[in-house]
Design an enzyme around this catalytic site. Structure first.
Site, PDB file in Angstrom:
ATOM      1  N   SER A 150       0.887  -1.171   0.000  1.00 35.12           N
ATOM      2  CA  SER A 150       0.000   0.000   0.000  1.00 35.12           C
ATOM      3  C   SER A 150       0.920   1.214   0.000  1.00 35.12           C
ATOM      4  CB  SER A 150      -0.838  -0.022   1.289  1.00 35.12           C
ATOM      5  OG  SER A 150      -1.401   1.245   1.559  1.00 35.12           O
ATOM      6  N   TYR A 163      -1.428  -1.212  10.401  1.00 31.80           N
ATOM      7  CA  TYR A 163      -1.446  -1.333   8.938  1.00 31.80           C
ATOM      8  C   TYR A 163      -0.117  -0.819   8.362  1.00 31.80           C
ATOM      9  CZ  TYR A 163      -3.631  -1.233   4.274  1.00 31.80           C
ATOM     10  OH  TYR A 163      -3.956  -1.456   2.952  1.00 31.80           O
TER      11      TYR A 163
HETATM   12  N1  LIG Z   1      -8.858  -0.704  -0.829  1.00 32.44           N
HETATM   13  C1  LIG Z   1      -7.863   0.127  -0.614  1.00 32.44           C
HETATM   14  O1  LIG Z   1      -8.065   1.365  -0.543  1.00 32.44           O
HETATM   15  C2  LIG Z   1      -6.454  -0.400  -0.503  1.00 32.44           C
HETATM   16  C3  LIG Z   1      -5.374   0.508  -0.634  1.00 32.44           C
HETATM   17  C4  LIG Z   1      -4.079   0.021  -0.559  1.00 32.44           C
HETATM   18  C5  LIG Z   1      -3.855  -1.322  -0.385  1.00 32.44           C
HETATM   19  N2  LIG Z   1      -4.900  -2.187  -0.256  1.00 32.44           N
HETATM   20  C6  LIG Z   1      -4.600  -3.609  -0.069  1.00 32.44           C
HETATM   21  O2  LIG Z   1      -5.245  -4.367  -1.076  1.00 32.44           O
HETATM   22  C7  LIG Z   1      -5.368  -5.714  -0.611  1.00 32.44           C
HETATM   23  C8  LIG Z   1      -6.769  -6.226  -0.933  1.00 32.44           C
HETATM   24  O3  LIG Z   1      -7.686  -5.529  -0.120  1.00 32.44           O
HETATM   25  P1  LIG Z   1      -9.086  -4.959  -0.695  1.00 32.44           P
HETATM   26  O4  LIG Z   1      -8.995  -3.484  -0.625  1.00 32.44           O
HETATM   27  O5  LIG Z   1      -9.429  -5.626  -1.969  1.00 32.44           O
HETATM   28  O6  LIG Z   1     -10.057  -5.405   0.515  1.00 32.44           O
HETATM   29  P2  LIG Z   1     -11.265  -6.461   0.568  1.00 32.44           P
HETATM   30  O7  LIG Z   1     -11.714  -6.469   1.983  1.00 32.44           O
HETATM   31  O8  LIG Z   1     -12.264  -6.125  -0.482  1.00 32.44           O
HETATM   32  O9  LIG Z   1     -10.583  -7.865   0.203  1.00 32.44           O
HETATM   33  C9  LIG Z   1      -9.701  -8.517   1.102  1.00 32.44           C
HETATM   34  C10 LIG Z   1     -10.000 -10.019   1.083  1.00 32.44           C
HETATM   35  O10 LIG Z   1      -9.041 -10.661   1.964  1.00 32.44           O
HETATM   36  C11 LIG Z   1      -9.736 -11.701   2.636  1.00 32.44           C
HETATM   37  N3  LIG Z   1      -9.049 -12.086   3.864  1.00 32.44           N
HETATM   38  C12 LIG Z   1      -9.066 -11.452   5.070  1.00 32.44           C
HETATM   39  N4  LIG Z   1      -8.361 -12.165   5.974  1.00 32.44           N
HETATM   40  C13 LIG Z   1      -7.860 -13.249   5.322  1.00 32.44           C
HETATM   41  C14 LIG Z   1      -7.046 -14.341   5.715  1.00 32.44           C
HETATM   42  N5  LIG Z   1      -6.603 -14.474   6.989  1.00 32.44           N
HETATM   43  N6  LIG Z   1      -6.711 -15.255   4.787  1.00 32.44           N
HETATM   44  C15 LIG Z   1      -7.171 -15.151   3.516  1.00 32.44           C
HETATM   45  N7  LIG Z   1      -7.966 -14.152   3.078  1.00 32.44           N
HETATM   46  C16 LIG Z   1      -8.300 -13.196   3.980  1.00 32.44           C
HETATM   47  C17 LIG Z   1     -11.128 -11.122   2.905  1.00 32.44           C
HETATM   48  O11 LIG Z   1     -12.066 -12.152   3.181  1.00 32.44           O
HETATM   49  C18 LIG Z   1     -11.397 -10.374   1.599  1.00 32.44           C
HETATM   50  O12 LIG Z   1     -12.060 -11.204   0.671  1.00 32.44           O
HETATM   51  C19 LIG Z   1      -5.034  -5.691   0.888  1.00 32.44           C
HETATM   52  O13 LIG Z   1      -3.731  -6.182   1.094  1.00 32.44           O
HETATM   53  C20 LIG Z   1      -5.116  -4.218   1.222  1.00 32.44           C
HETATM   54  O14 LIG Z   1      -4.309  -3.880   2.331  1.00 32.44           O
HETATM   55  C21 LIG Z   1      -6.193  -1.748  -0.321  1.00 32.44           C
END
Ligand SMILES: NC(=O)c1ccc[n+]([C@@H]2O[C@H](COP(=O)([O-])OP(=O)(O)OC[C@H]3O[C@@H](n4cnc5c(N)ncnc54)[C@H](O)[C@@H]3O)[C@@H](O)[C@H]2O)c1
Length: 286
Positions: A150, A163
């Protein structure tokens, strides 16, 4: 750019593993790889969400396997790799993407908060690297690992210390992975994905929290307000999960290590670097 032979250009019928594939970016990555006619191995703790991603892949006609996997558990990640190979053979792309986002001032976060989020965000990536890299090296074809960090891996915004710690660690882990692979002359490449906000389920990530690490802490009104701000920022993200997935795919194809999808955030990254180099007190990135 590396040696042309090592850059991944062939995707059809190759196998991609995506963690956190039930939602948001993980789902978008799976669909992006499906457009390249890859075979998909989907991992998540949420089985219903995995099935929903699988149904979307059926619509594209992509072969897929879904496996409930808690990425914080090394044995489950090992079982995921074995299931992937049993179903489809050698794996060529691994996206260590599952992540959660507990908020709160660092002194308010409980031990369970730390164990939960570092378990998913950091140990999940450690296990993915530990379990899959030897397999990618062993088959000898070009291959690529994408670790989702991120911009919070390059900045330290207030109110999201766990985080930030987890994502800075993922950046450090992936940079080191790159150097270790290069020192071996390996045909395995890696990238670290550092997006800013995009709409996804991340503001509701407590839904995936195990009961054993339940949220028992109490937060200040200020942290609650920050949580509302975080949700709003996620919902109003300028790019979509699909945009970020496209950037990740392009990075594999074009062999790019750092994938910073939101250019407006670069000023804050530069200011942090300047503060470090000049010995200044850190300015807030937000
Ligand atoms: N959305 C944002 O603004 C943003 C920004 C920067 C980085 N990210 C990163 O993107 C990645 C994806 O997140 P997202 O935004 O799509 O969120 P999201 O919540 O839509 O998806 C995350 C998924 O991870 C799964 N998950 C949670 N714990 C788990 C575990 N122990 N084992 C396996 N799966 C697990 C959840 O069930 C979910 O389906 C993450 O690493 C997040 O930190 C997101």
């Amino acid at each position: 750019m590396g040696d042309v032979l090592s850059v991944m250009k062939t995707f059809t019928d190759r196998v991609a593993v995506v963690t956190g594939a039930g939602s948001g970016l993980g789902r978008a990555l799976a669909l992006r790889f499906a457009r390249e006619r890859m075979k998909l191995v989907l991992a998540d703790v949420d089985e219903a969400a995995l099935a929903a991603t699988g149904a979307l892949l059926d619509g594209v006609g992509t072969p897929w396997l879904a496996r409930r996997t808690d990425v914080s558990d090394g044995a489950q990640v090992e079982a995921l790799a074995q299931a992937a190979e049993a179903a489809f053979g050698a794996v060529h792309v691994v996206c260590n993407n599952a992540g959660v986002a507990p908020l709160g001032a660092v002194w308010e976060n409980t031990e369970s908060d730390w164990r939960w989020a570092l378990g998913v965000n950091l140990w999940g990536v450690i296990h993915g690297v530990r379990v899959f890299t030897p397999r990618l090296l062993a088959h000898g074809d070009e291959a690529h690992i994408v670790n989702t960090a991120s911009v919070a891996g390059l900045l330290s915004p207030p109110g999201m210390g766990i985080y930030n710690v987890s994502k800075h660690a993922v950046v450090a882990l992936t940079e080191t992975l790159h150097h270790d692979l290069a020192a071996r002359g390996a045909r395995v490449r890696c990238s670290v994905l550092c997006p800013a906000f995009f709409p996804s389920g991340i503001a509701d990530s407590q839904r995936a929290r195990p009961a054993a690490l339940a949220d028992t802490g109490s937060r200040s009104a200020e942290s609650d307000a920050r949580e509302a701000g975080f949700r709003k920022a996620v919902e109003s993200g300028r790019l979509s999960a699909e945009d970020v997935a496209r950037a990740a795919f392009d990075a594999i194809r074009d062999e790019r290590f750092y994938v910073l999808t939101h250019p407006r955030i670069l000023t804050a990254v530069e200011r942090r670097m300047q503060d470090i180099l000049t010995g200044a007190t850190p300015r807030s990135p937000v």
